[in-house]
Design a protein around this motif. Structure first.
Motif, short mmCIF file in Angstrom:
data_model
loop_
_atom_site.label_atom_id
_atom_site.label_comp_id
_atom_site.label_asym_id
_atom_site.label_seq_id
_atom_site.Cartn_x
_atom_site.Cartn_y
_atom_site.Cartn_z
N VAL A 92 40.11 -34.64 36.91
CA VAL A 92 38.93 -33.87 37.30
C VAL A 92 38.61 -34.24 38.74
O VAL A 92 38.48 -35.42 39.08
N THR A 93 38.49 -33.23 39.61
CA THR A 93 38.26 -33.47 41.03
C THR A 93 37.03 -32.71 41.49
O THR A 93 36.64 -31.71 40.88
N ALA A 94 36.42 -33.21 42.57
CA ALA A 94 35.23 -32.58 43.14
C ALA A 94 35.48 -32.27 44.61
O ALA A 94 36.28 -32.93 45.27
N GLY A 95 34.73 -31.28 45.12
CA GLY A 95 34.99 -30.75 46.45
C GLY A 95 34.31 -31.44 47.61
O GLY A 95 34.66 -31.20 48.74
N GLY A 96 33.34 -32.25 47.39
CA GLY A 96 32.65 -32.88 48.50
C GLY A 96 31.61 -33.85 48.00
O GLY A 96 31.56 -34.19 46.84
N VAL A 97 30.75 -34.27 48.89
CA VAL A 97 29.80 -35.33 48.58
C VAL A 97 28.87 -34.93 47.43
O VAL A 97 28.84 -35.60 46.39
N THR A 98 28.12 -33.85 47.56
CA THR A 98 27.20 -33.49 46.49
C THR A 98 27.93 -32.89 45.29
O THR A 98 27.37 -32.85 44.19
N SER A 99 29.16 -32.48 45.47
CA SER A 99 29.95 -32.01 44.33
C SER A 99 30.19 -33.13 43.33
O SER A 99 30.47 -32.86 42.16
N GLY A 100 30.08 -34.37 43.77
CA GLY A 100 30.21 -35.50 42.85
C GLY A 100 29.13 -35.47 41.78
O GLY A 100 29.38 -35.86 40.63
N LEU A 101 27.94 -35.01 42.13
CA LEU A 101 26.88 -34.85 41.13
C LEU A 101 27.28 -33.78 40.12
O LEU A 101 27.09 -33.95 38.92
N ASP A 102 27.83 -32.68 40.61
CA ASP A 102 28.27 -31.61 39.72
C ASP A 102 29.40 -32.11 38.81
O ASP A 102 29.44 -31.77 37.63
N LEU A 103 30.29 -32.93 39.34
CA LEU A 103 31.37 -33.49 38.54
C LEU A 103 30.80 -34.37 37.43
O LEU A 103 31.20 -34.25 36.27
N ALA A 104 29.86 -35.23 37.76
CA ALA A 104 29.25 -36.11 36.75
C ALA A 104 28.54 -35.30 35.67
O ALA A 104 28.68 -35.60 34.47
N LEU A 105 27.82 -34.27 36.08
CA LEU A 105 27.13 -33.44 35.10
C LEU A 105 28.11 -32.66 34.24
O LEU A 105 27.90 -32.47 33.03
N TRP A 106 29.22 -32.21 34.83
CA TRP A 106 30.24 -31.51 34.04
C TRP A 106 30.84 -32.46 33.01
O TRP A 106 31.02 -32.10 31.85
N LEU A 107 31.16 -33.69 33.42
CA LEU A 107 31.74 -34.64 32.46
C LEU A 107 30.75 -34.98 31.35
O LEU A 107 31.15 -35.11 30.19
#
Length: 84
Positions: A36-51
């Motif tokens: 699972v990868t994220a596109g940028g700094v704030t995308s890390g929040l989206d990644l955590a919420l997706w997981l």
């Protein structure tokens, strides 16, 4: 191993991924099962919420969004089965 797999990263590093044989996929979060990868700094929040959503369910993800005062946004790309 990322070669041949869909991934995303910060826009400045996309060419590096392409040179490594990755299938660069547009989206803030790209879920290919065990990668699972994220596109940028704030995308890390989206990644955590997706997981959280994928592993714990929508209610847990919504609680986290409320606690963080952040709403998941943008494109979520997945090759893996999503949360039920």
């Amino acid at each position: 191993m990322t070669r041949g797999r869909p991934c995303t990263t910060h826009h400045r590093a996309r060419a590096d991924l392409e040179r490594q044989g990755v299938v660069v996929t547009p989206g803030r979060v790209v879920d290919d099962g065990d990668l699972v990868t994220a596109g940028g700094v704030t995308s890390g929040l989206d990644l955590a919420l997706w997981l959280a959503r994928r592993e714990l369910g929508a209610d847990a993800a919504i609680c986290l969004e409320q606690m963080l005062e952040y709403e998941a946004r943008g494109t979520m790309w997945t090759a893996a089965p999503g949360p039920g």
